[in-house]
Motif scaffolding. Structure first.
Motif, mmCIF file in Angstrom:
data_model
loop_
_atom_site.group_PDB
_atom_site.id
_atom_site.type_symbol
_atom_site.label_atom_id
_atom_site.label_comp_id
_atom_site.label_asym_id
_atom_site.label_seq_id
_atom_site.Cartn_x
_atom_site.Cartn_y
_atom_site.Cartn_z
ATOM 1 N N THR A 1 -1.685 12.506 -11.766
ATOM 2 C CA THR A 1 -2.837 13.333 -11.396
ATOM 3 C C THR A 1 -4.148 12.663 -11.795
ATOM 4 O O THR A 1 -5.204 13.265 -11.659
ATOM 5 N N SER A 2 -4.066 11.439 -12.258
ATOM 6 C CA SER A 2 -5.273 10.723 -12.663
ATOM 7 C C SER A 2 -6.227 10.610 -11.486
ATOM 8 O O SER A 2 -5.830 10.305 -10.360
ATOM 9 N N LYS A 3 -7.486 10.855 -11.765
ATOM 10 C CA LYS A 3 -8.532 10.722 -10.740
ATOM 11 C C LYS A 3 -9.090 9.308 -10.700
ATOM 12 O O LYS A 3 -9.890 8.982 -9.844
ATOM 13 N N ASN A 4 -8.678 8.477 -11.649
ATOM 14 C CA ASN A 4 -9.190 7.114 -11.731
ATOM 15 C C ASN A 4 -8.366 6.201 -10.810
ATOM 16 O O ASN A 4 -7.610 5.340 -11.264
ATOM 17 N N LEU A 5 -8.543 6.416 -9.516
ATOM 18 C CA LEU A 5 -7.779 5.682 -8.509
ATOM 19 C C LEU A 5 -8.045 4.185 -8.573
ATOM 20 O O LEU A 5 -7.127 3.376 -8.447
ATOM 21 N N LYS A 6 -9.296 3.804 -8.799
ATOM 22 C CA LYS A 6 -9.638 2.372 -8.842
ATOM 23 C C LYS A 6 -8.911 1.661 -9.982
ATOM 24 O O LYS A 6 -8.366 0.585 -9.787
ATOM 25 N N LEU B 1 0.819 -1.218 0.000
ATOM 26 C CA LEU B 1 0.000 0.000 0.000
ATOM 27 C C LEU B 1 0.848 1.261 0.000
ATOM 28 O O LEU B 1 0.559 2.210 -0.734
ATOM 29 N N PHE B 2 1.887 1.266 0.803
ATOM 30 C CA PHE B 2 2.795 2.417 0.785
ATOM 31 C C PHE B 2 3.352 2.627 -0.612
ATOM 32 O O PHE B 2 3.423 3.747 -1.112
ATOM 33 N N SER B 3 3.725 1.549 -1.244
ATOM 34 C CA SER B 3 4.316 1.625 -2.573
ATOM 35 C C SER B 3 3.358 2.259 -3.581
ATOM 36 O O SER B 3 3.761 3.090 -4.390
ATOM 37 N N PHE B 4 2.098 1.864 -3.538
ATOM 38 C CA PHE B 4 1.131 2.429 -4.485
ATOM 39 C C PHE B 4 1.058 3.946 -4.355
ATOM 40 O O PHE B 4 1.218 4.677 -5.328
ATOM 41 N N PHE B 5 0.815 4.419 -3.148
ATOM 42 C CA PHE B 5 0.631 5.861 -2.969
ATOM 43 C C PHE B 5 1.925 6.641 -3.172
ATOM 44 O O PHE B 5 1.910 7.730 -3.741
ATOM 45 N N ALA B 6 3.042 6.090 -2.749
ATOM 46 C CA ALA B 6 4.325 6.774 -2.951
ATOM 47 C C ALA B 6 4.669 6.862 -4.439
ATOM 48 O O ALA B 6 5.123 7.907 -4.911
ATOM 49 N N ASN B 7 4.433 5.796 -5.173
ATOM 50 C CA ASN B 7 4.707 5.829 -6.606
ATOM 51 C C ASN B 7 3.729 6.722 -7.351
ATOM 52 O O ASN B 7 4.123 7.457 -8.250
ATOM 53 N N LYS B 8 2.477 6.687 -6.974
ATOM 54 C CA LYS B 8 1.474 7.538 -7.637
ATOM 55 C C LYS B 8 1.795 9.015 -7.425
ATOM 56 O O LYS B 8 1.853 9.787 -8.374
ATOM 57 N N LYS B 9 1.987 9.404 -6.173
ATOM 58 C CA LYS B 9 2.139 10.821 -5.842
ATOM 59 C C LYS B 9 3.567 11.329 -5.991
ATOM 60 O O LYS B 9 3.792 12.433 -6.462
ATOM 61 N N TYR B 10 4.549 10.540 -5.571
ATOM 62 C CA TYR B 10 5.927 11.009 -5.525
ATOM 63 C C TYR B 10 6.721 10.631 -6.773
ATOM 64 O O TYR B 10 7.338 11.483 -7.402
ATOM 65 N N THR B 11 6.705 9.361 -7.131
ATOM 66 C CA THR B 11 7.543 8.907 -8.243
ATOM 67 C C THR B 11 7.047 9.428 -9.588
ATOM 68 O O THR B 11 7.787 10.079 -10.316
ATOM 69 N N PHE B 12 5.809 9.115 -9.911
ATOM 70 C CA PHE B 12 5.290 9.434 -11.240
ATOM 71 C C PHE B 12 4.403 10.672 -11.257
ATOM 72 O O PHE B 12 3.967 11.095 -12.332
ATOM 73 N N LYS B 13 4.128 11.233 -10.068
ATOM 74 C CA LYS B 13 3.334 12.464 -9.947
ATOM 75 C C LYS B 13 2.047 12.382 -10.763
ATOM 76 O O LYS B 13 1.675 13.318 -11.468
#
Length: 144
Positions: free
Chosen positions: A67-72, A53-65
């Protein structure tokens, strides 16, 4: 030089996030196998899940930045890519390589460590490639 750094910034961020995840993953793997005698395949399954779970959010927000709203959709794609890398690729590599090292005289903890390192490198290459091209791919601009 700045252009090169900017071009590869996501790779550096991916490396940082991966380092944190890897430290967490390895720590749990070795605690479970060495202190609690959990089989290495099950311990790998558990240790990789904890960092997930940490990996998902860290990669989404920090690594690849992203902005997609399609979280699912991103989470589903991330899950498929990550779990295949962790639970299929890593487990096969660990189960295959650890006995090879122990058969040539490497002690069990060192054999597991070497096998886990090789498995981790393989899954990191798999993950980065698919995260950047599928999971968190940047939307095409109108000029493309």
């Amino acid at each position: 030089m700045q252009e090169i750094a900017k071009k590869h910034a996501d790779k550096l961020r991916f490396t940082i996030v991966g380092g944190v995840n890897t430290a967490l993953d390895f720590s749990i793997l070795f605690i479970l196998t060495m202190l609690f005698n959990v089989p290495k395949e099950l311990a790998n399954f558990i240790s990789t899940f904890v960092a997930f779970l940490f990996s998902f959010f860290a990669n989404k927000k920090y690594t690849f930045k992203s902005t997609s709203k399609n979280l699912k959709k991103q989470f589903l794609l991330f899950t498929i890519v990550t779990l295949f890398g962790l639970w299929v690729i890593q487990t096969i590599i660990i189960a295959t390589i650890t006995p090879i090292f122990t058969n040539i005289g490497v002690n069990k903890p060192a054999a597991l460590l070497i096998s886990k390192l090789i498995a981790t490198v393989a899954s990191l290459i798999w993950n980065y490639t698919l995260y950047s091209k599928v999971v968190f791919k940047k939307p095409k601009s109108f000029s493309d």
